[in-house]
Write a protein that holds these residues in place. Structure first.
Motif, mmCIF file in Angstrom:
data_model
loop_
_atom_site.group_PDB
_atom_site.id
_atom_site.type_symbol
_atom_site.label_atom_id
_atom_site.label_comp_id
_atom_site.label_asym_id
_atom_site.label_seq_id
_atom_site.Cartn_x
_atom_site.Cartn_y
_atom_site.Cartn_z
ATOM 1 N N PHE A 108 29.683 32.473 32.005
ATOM 2 C CA PHE A 108 30.468 33.700 32.170
ATOM 3 C C PHE A 108 31.005 33.788 33.594
ATOM 4 C CE2 PHE A 108 30.171 34.929 28.046
ATOM 5 C CZ PHE A 108 28.909 35.275 27.568
ATOM 6 N N ALA A 109 30.199 33.314 34.554
ATOM 7 C CA ALA A 109 30.673 33.332 35.942
ATOM 8 C C ALA A 109 31.955 32.522 36.071
ATOM 9 C CB ALA A 109 29.597 32.786 36.874
ATOM 10 N N VAL A 110 31.971 31.309 35.489
ATOM 11 C CA VAL A 110 33.171 30.486 35.645
ATOM 12 C C VAL A 110 34.333 31.023 34.819
ATOM 13 C CG1 VAL A 110 31.754 28.456 36.114
ATOM 14 C CG2 VAL A 110 32.698 28.768 33.837
ATOM 15 N N PHE A 111 34.033 31.741 33.753
ATOM 16 C CA PHE A 111 35.129 32.270 32.946
ATOM 17 C C PHE A 111 35.954 33.297 33.720
ATOM 18 C CE2 PHE A 111 37.482 32.594 29.175
ATOM 19 C CZ PHE A 111 37.854 33.916 29.027
ATOM 20 N N GLY A 112 35.291 33.917 34.699
ATOM 21 C CA GLY A 112 36.016 34.851 35.553
ATOM 22 C C GLY A 112 37.246 34.206 36.166
ATOM 23 N N LEU A 113 37.147 32.911 36.452
ATOM 24 C CA LEU A 113 38.280 32.192 37.039
ATOM 25 C C LEU A 113 39.451 32.147 36.063
ATOM 26 C CD1 LEU A 113 36.355 29.161 38.619
ATOM 27 C CD2 LEU A 113 37.307 31.116 39.835
ATOM 28 N N LYS A 114 39.157 32.038 34.768
ATOM 29 C CA LYS A 114 40.233 31.968 33.769
ATOM 30 C C LYS A 114 40.943 33.308 33.665
ATOM 31 C CE LYS A 114 41.150 28.867 31.902
ATOM 32 N NZ LYS A 114 41.950 27.705 32.383
ATOM 33 N N ILE A 115 40.157 34.383 33.720
ATOM 34 C CA ILE A 115 40.765 35.717 33.643
ATOM 35 C C ILE A 115 41.685 35.927 34.834
ATOM 36 C CG2 ILE A 115 40.294 38.172 33.754
ATOM 37 C CD1 ILE A 115 38.067 37.877 31.921
ATOM 38 N N GLU A 116 41.199 35.481 36.003
ATOM 39 C CA GLU A 116 42.026 35.577 37.216
ATOM 40 C C GLU A 116 43.321 34.813 37.044
ATOM 41 O OE1 GLU A 116 38.626 35.468 40.511
ATOM 42 O OE2 GLU A 116 40.422 34.319 41.055
ATOM 43 N N GLN A 117 43.205 33.614 36.491
ATOM 44 C CA GLN A 117 44.384 32.768 36.298
ATOM 45 C C GLN A 117 45.408 33.457 35.412
ATOM 46 O OE1 GLN A 117 42.893 28.842 34.752
ATOM 47 N NE2 GLN A 117 44.326 28.092 36.281
ATOM 48 N N ALA A 118 44.910 34.025 34.284
ATOM 49 C CA ALA A 118 45.823 34.670 33.331
ATOM 50 C C ALA A 118 46.513 35.848 33.992
ATOM 51 C CB ALA A 118 45.057 35.109 32.093
ATOM 52 N N GLU A 119 45.740 36.609 34.757
ATOM 53 C CA GLU A 119 46.331 37.789 35.417
ATOM 54 C C GLU A 119 47.404 37.365 36.401
ATOM 55 O OE1 GLU A 119 43.101 39.983 37.142
ATOM 56 O OE2 GLU A 119 42.444 40.737 35.180
#
Lengths: 423, 225, 379
Positions: A366-377
């Protein structure tokens, strides 16, 4: 023989010139950590890729080099013990998705992914695999699928999809050219994939079939790192293909399965040279470019920005980078937004490599998934498309975890929806 | 024993020994690794391995060391990129294109080549020394690099740093007599030559293995390395 | 001693007071005091501090007016007489003439008209007469192999002659590289086991005036120093007077700016050579060579090798003949293994590496058949 000894023996047995020359090349610069999403998301230096292979490096040096033997003999470097291997099991199974971004970052060009794979191999031989993962492997050994897709379940699901979605899915068809293998993730969790892919293949006039014997493309032996199990699961697919006398195997929306079958199988078992192995994303692109299917342009425009998540094993390690983009440029030419970074530099979703199957690894993934959310935003993407069902699972879990409004789509589903003409 | 005597020994018999150990040691290390066996790659290529290799060498040596800030991995460890590049560029240029060094190569190889002006070599040497200090500090301050650094890393740094510093002092006749500095330079160079084959300093040999493997692995998959 | 002083001797020869004072200035200059930068290296300021109100010339003048002529015995062993030739060809006859003729030379093998037993007898007589007072100048190396048989004068070995002469000497000046460090005869393979004076005589003060040949002014300046001060000048760690050998050719070279700018002649008579560029790439040993060539120069300050276009050979340094070759770069290693030796080292390394790899591979083979079923051991 102790656990540790088995692991070390396995490390040594797998270390030839290919592994040794790369272990010798490392200069301990630490750049690989900067590319690892687990380190980036948590700041924990233990997650540095080079640190993850430390046990392999030590085993190689202490067993196969003069300097290493002397260092161990004089106590300058400690010998590897049980606890160290247990600790390392956690690192390489829970905090690594074998995404291979570290391989691209290393200034020396060291292929860290395969080296981490070697560490897993030794740990697997020693029985030091996380329980959840070991259980999934056992299930695949016992039932043919880690998600329990037995013969009966398979048959039932196929019947149900054909009925409910009104689509033809040939199974064990003799004289077929192409054998398609689904992942149990699609069979159990994204059954629309089965229907949509079947529809695409039928529309394109492909002479295809599923195989009841070779029905599971997912390979948990590959996650585990055991060559024996990996080979076992791969052999089933090759045997099925040979029995059906097909010319081509198509891997559907799964990433690691493609890495295992296309890029690893031939070095583990005998794979006939004439047997073509490809991925559904490449096949769909081929259908479009050959005019076998026609897609309505811009079907998905007007629904906000659409980004594409490059799956590590399909894009970076698979080579199918432009195919999904060509398709998306037809499906949503005005909405398509590239993420940054992307293509072969794409950031892993965090669920691959078996991580998603290990409960204890949840905080990390879940910690690394934060990076994907950032990318999408950052890219202005309201929806993210992907061609791997494991990534899809991770995205769904992650979106729920973060309470994000991000939407996701499977590429095959989009292609099926945009197909022109009647059925 | 005067400094002149010391110089004669360090440039003479000890250099001979150091050089022979260097050659024998590197060949030993290379063969010991290479002779471990290379499995044949039976996987069918989708792209060109050769093209992958050529691309990765071009990018790895020719382009990115000079514009590291375009890489995503840059921000977390900028010192390693910048100081590391400066160090390598300076080291290679000074050792190959510094007039004094070129004459040493000429005596060993039988032929020489054009060199860079002394003031430019001088600047490069100074910049390289500064880069090395930065790299050492980084080994103490960056959490990842600190974890990876043990006695071997610090020893490697020292044995590379000393020849540079003594060489610089020598060229500028700083603090001590020329023969004393020349002797120290030769001593540190001899020790370094002996140490290279038995340490990670020999990475410059194995670079060609890992870089080529990398290019082939990506080229095979038709992905730009 | 009751002998006439140098001044008295000179006036007897018709030298005027004015000329005498000029000569004193020349000697003062020849001692290296006002022509070389490292004055303090010569030890003079300390000495002068003892003499109230002294300036150089009057100091020298006072010495010459009060001291008798200095007996000098000049021996030649394994030599080419080049150092003597340089002296006599020197175009600054004032200093040389002064020192050799007007001060004293009581025995010189090359310069004496006499020869044979008569010359030897003259030498014996001078040594006895001035025992404990004479300055012994040695030119040429001394062979010690096979009981010193490779150099004999009148049936006696050089070693024996040297030891006898050194016993009665107040100080010894080893002029030229051969007498200082063994010189040419010592070059590989050194069949005569040639030695410099310092290696054979330990109980008398020895000063080395190396060079091939030695700069005449350095030899005579040192003799003059002994004359004026009654002792040898301050020496460096190789026994050379700091006044003449305190700095390197490189540090005083007129072509130094070209070195700094990186302008080098690449071959003899190429553009760079004709433009007078630095000769470093042609093997100039200037950086490690201590001598006064770049300042005092040769032929009365006319020129020196670099100025004339030839790289410095390093001839005032020990073992310069074995220093790697006159045209090999100064920075190059002195001892390089031949290609065959390097090849042999590579073969040894390869064999060791292959042996190790083979051992590793056989160890691996034994491991391949291990049972690798997960779940067998507890984790």
């Amino acid at each position: 023989m102790t656990t540790t000894q088995i692991a070390l023996d396995t490390f040594v047995a797998e270390t030839g010139g290919w592994v040794a020359s790369q272990l010798e090349a490392c200069t301990r610069c630490g750049i690989c950590a900067e590319a690892c999403h687990f380190y980036q998301a948590t700041g924990n230096p233990d997650f540095s890729p080079v640190w993850k292979i430390e046990v392999l490096r030590k085993a190689y040096e202490q067993r196969m080099t003069l300097g290493g033997k002397l260092k161990a003999a004089f106590g300058i470097e400690k010998k590897i013990d049980d606890q160290e291997l247990i600790d390392w099991s956690k690192l390489v199974y829970e905090a690594c998705t074998v995404c291979n971004k570290c391989s691209m970052a290393c200034p020396m060009g060291i292929e860290l992914g395969p080296l981490i794979h070697d560490v897993r191999s030794g740990l697997a031989a020693a029985g030091l695999v996380p329980d959840d993962l070991a259980a999934a492997v056992q299930k695949q050994l016992d039932e043919g699928s880690p998600l329990g897709v037995t013969d009966d379940v398979f048959a039932d699901r196929m019947d149900w999809v054909q009925d409910d979605w009104e689509v033809d899915i040939p199974i064990d068809k003799e004289g077929a050219d192409t054998m398609v293998v689904f992942s149990s993730i699609e069979i159990m969790k994204f059954p629309e994939n089965l229907a949509d892919i079947a529809r695409i293949l039928n529309r394109a006039g492909e002479n295809w079939t599923l195989s009841s014997k070779g029905r599971e493309v997912v390979n948990f032996g590959f996650y585990e790192g055991s060559h024996e199990h990996t080979a076992l699961f791969l052999q089933k697919l090759i045997d099925a293909a040979e029995e059906l006398k097909v010319k081509k195997i198509v891997v559907t929306e799964c990433g690691h399965a493609y890495d295992a079958l296309r890029w690893t199988a031939a070095n583990l078992i005998d794979v006939p040279k004439e047997l073509e192995i490809t991925h559904i994303v490449a096949l769909m692109d081929k259908f479009v470019s050959e005019g076998k299917i026609k897609l309505k342009k811009g079907v998905f425009d007007g629904g906000g920005g659409i980004g594409f998540h490059d799956a590590c094993k399909i894009q970076r390690r698979g080579g199918h980078i432009e195919e999904p983009r060509r398709l998306l440029n037809i499906l949503a030419p005005d909405s398509f937004r590239e993420l940054t970074p992307n293509k072969e530099q794409g950031i892993c979703c965090g669920g691959g490599g078996g991580v998603i199957a290990i409960k204890e690894a949840d905080p990390y993934r879940f910690a690394v998934f934060g990076l994907k959310i950032e990318q999408a935003e950052k890219a202005g993407a309201d929806t993210v498309v992907m061609a791997c069902s494991n990534c899809r699972l991770q995205f769904l879990d992650g979106i729920q975890h973060y309470g994000s409004e991000l939407k996701i789509k499977g590429l095959s589903n989009m292609v099926a929806e945009a197909m022109e003409g009647g059925d | 024993m005067t400094w002149t005597d010391a110089l004669e020994f360090l440039r003479g018999p000890l250099f001979r020994i150091a050089f022979l150990v260097f050659v024998a040691g590197l060949v030993y290390r290379l063969i010991r690794v290479v002779a471990l066996g290379w499995p044949k790659d039976r996987v069918l290529s989708a792209g060109s391995k050769t093209k992958g290799v050529a691309t990765t060498y071009a990018k790895g040596i020719g382009i990115f060391p000079f514009i590291p800030w375009v890489k995503q991995t840059f921000n977390g460890n900028a010192v390693t990129f910048l100081a590391g590049a400066m160090f390598h560029v300076g080291l290679i240029l000074v050792i190959i294109f510094g007039t004094a060094h070129m004459l040493a190569w000429k005596s060993l190889l039988g032929f020489g080549w054009p060199t860079l002006p002394v003031p430019i070599i001088d600047w490069l040497a100074a910049a390289t020394i500064v880069a090395m200090v930065a790299l050492l500090v980084n080994r103490f301050t960056h959490p990842v690099v600190r974890k990876l650094s043990g006695p071997a890393e610090f020893l490697n740094w020292t044995l590379v740093f000393l020849p540079m510093v003594t060489g610089y002092l020598m060229t500028h006749h700083l603090f001590f007599r020329y023969e004393a500095l020349f002797s120290l330079h030769m001593l540190t160079v001899d020790v370094m030559l002996i140490w290279i084959p038995f340490s990670r300093l020999s990475h410059f040999v194995f670079y060609f293995f890992s870089r080529t493997i990398h290019g082939a692995q990506f080229g095979k998959r038709a992905v730009t390395p | 001693m009751g002998e006439e002083t140098i001044y008295e001797h000179l006036t007897q020869q018709g030298v005027s007071r004015r000329d005498f004072l000029t000569y004193c200035g020349v000697i003062a200059g020849g001692l290296g005091f006002n022509r070389l930068a490292p004055v303090s290296a010569s030890g003079l300021p300390e000495k002068l501090a003892d003499v109230p109100g002294a300036d150089l010339t009057s100091f020298v003048s006072h010495a010459l007016q009060t001291k008798p002529r200095l007996p000098v015995i000049w021996l030649e062993f394994q030599d080419c007489a080049g150092c003597t030739e340089a002296l006599t060809r020197s175009q600054s006859p004032t200093l040389v003439d002064l020192v050799l003729n007007k001060i004293s030379i009581d025995y010189h093998e090359t310069l004496f008209a006499a020869a044979g037993f008569q010359a030897e007898a003259a030498r014996q007589a001078a040594m006895e007469k001035y025992a404990g007072q004479y300055v012994l100048v040695v030119e040429g190396s001394i062979p010690v192999a096979d009981d010193g048989v490779y150099c004999t004068v009148g049936g006696r070995t050089a070693v024996a002659i040297l030891e006898e002469a050194a016993a009665g000497a107040a100080a010894i000046i080893a002029t030229g590289n051969c007498a200082a460090y063994g010189g040419l005869p010592k070059a590989k393979p050194n069949p005569t086991n040639a030695k410099g004076v310092m290696e054979l005589i330990a109980d008398k003060p020895v000063v080395n005036i190396p060079g091939c040949p030695a700069i005449p002014e350095a030899t005579t300046g040192t003799i003059a120093n002994f004359l004026v001060f009654g002792e040898l000048p301050e020496l460096d760690d190789l026994g050379r007077p700091k006044a003449f050998y305190g700095t390197t050719i490189h540090d005083r070279c007129l072509r130094r700016p070209f070195y700094e700018a990186g302008k080098f002649a690449k071959s003899f008579d190429d553009e760079g050579a004709r433009a007078g560029w630095c000769l470093y790439k042609l093997g100039c040993k200037g950086p490690t060579t201590y001598n006064a060539c770049a300042t005092i120069k040769w032929d009365g300050g006319l020129s020196f090798p670099i100025q004339s276009g030839h790289p410095c050979l390093g001839c005032s340094q020990p073992d310069f003949w074995d220093g790697g070759g006159f045209y090999q770069g100064q920075s190059a290693p002195l001892d390089r293994p031949a290609a065959t030796v390097v090849g042999a080292a590579a073969v040894v390394g390869a064999a060791a590496g292959a042996g190790f790899a083979v051992a590793n591979r056989s160890a691996k083979k034994k491991l391949v058949s291990i049972d690798a079923t997960p779940g067998e051991e507890t984790s």
